[in-house]
Scaffold this motif. Structure first.
Motif, PDB file in Angstrom:
ATOM      1  N   LYS A 181       0.878  -1.504  -0.086  1.00 32.87           N
ATOM      2  CA  LYS A 181       0.144   0.048  -0.091  1.00 32.87           C
ATOM      3  C   LYS A 181       0.896   1.103  -0.046  1.00 32.87           C
ATOM      4  CE  LYS A 181      -4.024   1.867   2.437  1.00 32.87           C
ATOM      5  NZ  LYS A 181      -4.897   2.163   3.524  1.00 32.87           N
ATOM      6  N   GLN A 182       1.963   1.050   0.945  1.00 34.54           N
ATOM      7  CA  GLN A 182       2.646   2.477   0.683  1.00 34.54           C
ATOM      8  C   GLN A 182       3.581   2.659  -0.399  1.00 34.54           C
ATOM      9  OE1 GLN A 182       3.079  -0.268   2.593  1.00 34.54           O
ATOM     10  NE2 GLN A 182       5.292  -1.024   2.830  1.00 34.54           N
ATOM     11  N   ASP A 183       3.763   1.805  -1.288  1.00 35.08           N
ATOM     12  CA  ASP A 183       4.394   1.887  -2.566  1.00 35.08           C
ATOM     13  C   ASP A 183       3.477   2.203  -3.712  1.00 35.08           C
ATOM     14  OD1 ASP A 183       6.901   1.079  -1.208  1.00 35.08           O
ATOM     15  OD2 ASP A 183       6.607  -1.101  -1.825  1.00 35.08           O
ATOM     16  N   LEU A 184       2.275   2.323  -3.614  1.00 34.87           N
ATOM     17  CA  LEU A 184       1.297   2.367  -4.651  1.00 34.87           C
ATOM     18  C   LEU A 184       1.662   3.926  -5.259  1.00 34.87           C
ATOM     19  CD1 LEU A 184      -2.100   0.602  -3.662  1.00 34.87           C
ATOM     20  CD2 LEU A 184      -0.538   0.178  -5.550  1.00 34.87           C
ATOM     21  N   PRO A 185       1.616   4.960  -4.298  1.00 33.05           N
ATOM     22  CA  PRO A 185       1.788   6.293  -4.932  1.00 33.05           C
ATOM     23  C   PRO A 185       3.053   6.624  -5.564  1.00 33.05           C
ATOM     24  CG  PRO A 185       1.132   6.370  -2.632  1.00 33.05           C
ATOM     25  CD  PRO A 185       1.542   5.020  -3.135  1.00 33.05           C
ATOM     26  N   LYS A 186       4.132   5.606  -5.784  1.00 29.71           N
ATOM     27  CA  LYS A 186       5.347   5.748  -6.075  1.00 29.71           C
ATOM     28  C   LYS A 186       5.617   5.120  -7.451  1.00 29.71           C
ATOM     29  CE  LYS A 186       7.341   6.161  -1.411  1.00 29.71           C
ATOM     30  NZ  LYS A 186       8.384   5.413  -0.442  1.00 29.71           N
ATOM     31  N   VAL A 187       4.662   4.273  -7.972  1.00 28.54           N
ATOM     32  CA  VAL A 187       4.580   3.196  -9.095  1.00 28.54           C
ATOM     33  C   VAL A 187       4.949   3.754 -10.375  1.00 28.54           C
ATOM     34  CG1 VAL A 187       3.050   1.792 -10.342  1.00 28.54           C
ATOM     35  CG2 VAL A 187       3.257   1.486  -7.907  1.00 28.54           C
ATOM     36  N   PHE A 188       4.372   5.036 -10.545  1.00 30.78           N
ATOM     37  CA  PHE A 188       4.831   5.793 -11.697  1.00 30.78           C
ATOM     38  C   PHE A 188       5.991   6.760 -11.812  1.00 30.78           C
ATOM     39  CE2 PHE A 188       0.137   4.936 -11.659  1.00 30.78           C
ATOM     40  CZ  PHE A 188      -0.026   4.110 -12.970  1.00 30.78           C
ATOM     41  N   ASP A 189       6.513   6.716 -10.433  1.00 33.64           N
ATOM     42  CA  ASP A 189       7.829   7.531 -10.482  1.00 33.64           C
ATOM     43  C   ASP A 189       8.993   6.737 -11.307  1.00 33.64           C
ATOM     44  OD1 ASP A 189       6.532   9.140  -8.870  1.00 33.64           O
ATOM     45  OD2 ASP A 189       7.662   8.475  -6.840  1.00 33.64           O
ATOM     46  N   ARG A 190      10.031   7.677 -11.679  1.00 35.41           N
ATOM     47  CA  ARG A 190      11.047   7.399 -12.654  1.00 35.41           C
ATOM     48  C   ARG A 190      11.929   6.117 -11.713  1.00 35.41           C
ATOM     49  NH1 ARG A 190      12.715  12.956 -15.213  1.00 35.41           N
ATOM     50  NH2 ARG A 190      10.610  13.392 -16.631  1.00 35.41           N
TER      51      ARG A 190
END
Length: 450
Positions: free
Chosen positions: A390-399
């Motif tokens: 869950k804590q990684d979901l906001p970073k999925v689209f980061d380079r």
């Protein structure tokens, strides 16, 4: 750096706001001042419209019969010479509205001949008023008398003589000084000025707090972008370093065995090829991302069949699915036509499909859905597997972000694919998001307008 930028933005905003506010308050004050001043002048002009005396021919004969060296005593105009220094008061209605007023008659030398007033002021006050006004002789000026502000004007007393029906006008040699109480007007202007200053200071403080808040909000994305840019450069350098290290290491191994045949050292060459391929893929991804993010490059939109485009991608990836023993299910609504860039849309579908295949567990399952909903299409791809925390979901689209870095070598990814996919969808005016349940499944969904 960003603190200085915020402060510059704050100073600029406060300067512009202050100038606009001062200009607005100044206009309000001067409009009010002019209105009050004009009203006072109107009252003064009404009170001091010039004292006029009308003498008919019979009276003129009397005047002619009178010795010329004696003062003329006409009721309400002047006093005989022997009472020149005596002040008399005549009650008259010299109140206009709520403003108090009085007038004083003087001769050409400024000596008082008469006082017309219903205000209880001491004689000294009248003498002081006449002396001050006559010495300054500035019409519409203001003097202070008995704790009040008085505006005055000086007008000549005119004599109208009618002889045989013909009018003649002459100056009688006396003047009337009319005084109007403008204390309330001055107090009103002072109160207005005080109010404007107080309101201005309060507003500036409030605007400063609001400006500071929005300045911080405005700087925040810039700071985040700057940090991402720095991180991007660091990550790109690191990712390029790995294949370069592989190439250099295997090149050194080849140099150490120069007498060996190429066939015996083929593995070193294979390692060099793998490293160069990885580096080429990374460079191509970076160039693709830079090209997509170019704001000057407009997306080429044209009508195309997205259903067929997605089916083509599925067919091209079928071998990978079979190789990994993945069960593929898809529900593609046929012949959906949208306006967009077909090559870019196919690139997004390929990236999402490849990502799903990489992270689907062996003998797992992938579900693909395409449907039309009102004025948009919805595409989703769901794969079973480990899922994303869950804590990684906001970073999925980061380079360069990878939820499981340990699988980098296994999958051969650099964490740029999803970033490219999001950039493409954003440029096409759509939205993309991800949901996941740990140890169960992950679903990527994007929408595009028809």
């Amino acid at each position: 750096m960003f603190t200085k930028l915020r402060n510059k933005f704050l100073i600029l905003n406060m300067s512009i706001t202050s100038v606009v506010m001062v200009a607005a308050f100044a206009i309000i004050y001067f409009i009010t001042y002019n209105n009050i001043h004009s009203e006072n002048l109107k009252k003064l002009n009404s009170l001091s419209s010039g004292k006029q005396i009308t003498i008919h021919s019979e009276e003129q004969n009397k005047l002619d019969a009178s010795p010329s060296d004696k003062p003329i005593a006409i009721t309400g105009v002047g006093l005989p010479a022997d009472k020149e220094k005596e002040t008399f008061s005549t009650l008259a209605n010299f109140s206009l509205g709520d403003s108090l007023s009085f007038n004083i008659e003087v001769d050409a030398d400024g000596r008082i001949w008469g006082i017309n007033s219903f205000i209880a002021l001491p004689d000294e006050a009248y003498y002081k008023a006449a002396e001050t006004a006559w010495s300054d002789k500035k019409n519409n000026s203001t003097i202070t008398l008995e704790g009040k502000q008085w505006q005055y004007t000086i007008t000549p007393i005119l004599m109208h003589v009618i002889i045989s029906g013909q009018p003649y006008t002459s100056i009688e040699g006396k003047y009337q000084i009319t005084f109007l109480d403008v204390t309330e007007s001055k107090n009103t202007l002072l109160a207005l000025l005080t109010t404007l200053l107080l309101v201005g200071l309060i507003m500036l403080f409030v605007i400063f707090i609001i400006s500071l808040y929005f300045a911080n909000r405005a700087i925040k994305p810039i700071a985040e972008t700057w940090e991402k840019q720095k991180q991007f450069v660091a990550d790109a350098s690191h990712e390029l370093k790995t294949p370069l290290t592989i190439i250099n290491a295997n090149y050194d191994a080849l140099l150490a065995n120069q007498n060996e045949s190429i066939k015996s050292q083929i593995k070193w060459l294979d390692y060099i090829r793998i490293g160069s391929d990885r580096m080429a893929k990374l460079i191509n991804d970076l160039l693709s991302l830079a090209k997509i993010e170019d704001v000057n490059l407009k997306a080429q939109k044209r009508p195309f069949n997205i259903s067929n485009a997605i089916n083509d991608v599925i067919l091209s990836m079928e071998a990978l699915v079979i190789e990994k023993g993945i069960k593929l299910r898809h529900a593609i609504e046929p012949d959906i036509i949208i306006k967009g860039d077909p090559e870019r849309v196919k690139q997004v579908v390929t990236i999402l499909f490849d990502n799903a295949v990489k992270y689907t567990n062996n003998n797992g399952q992938i579900d693909i859905l395409l449907k039309k909903a009102k004025n948009k299409i919805i595409y989703s791809i769901k794969n079973s597997g480990k899922g994303i925390a869950k804590q990684d979901l906001p970073k999925v689209f980061d380079r360069f972000y990878r939820a499981d870095p340990s699988r980098t070598q296994e999958t051969g990814g650099y964490g740029l694919g999803l970033s490219i996919a999001k950039t493409i969808i954003d440029r096409l005016g759509g939205k993309i998001n991800v949901t996941s349940v740990e140890n169960e499944c992950t679903t990527f969904t994007f929408t595009l307008g028809l």
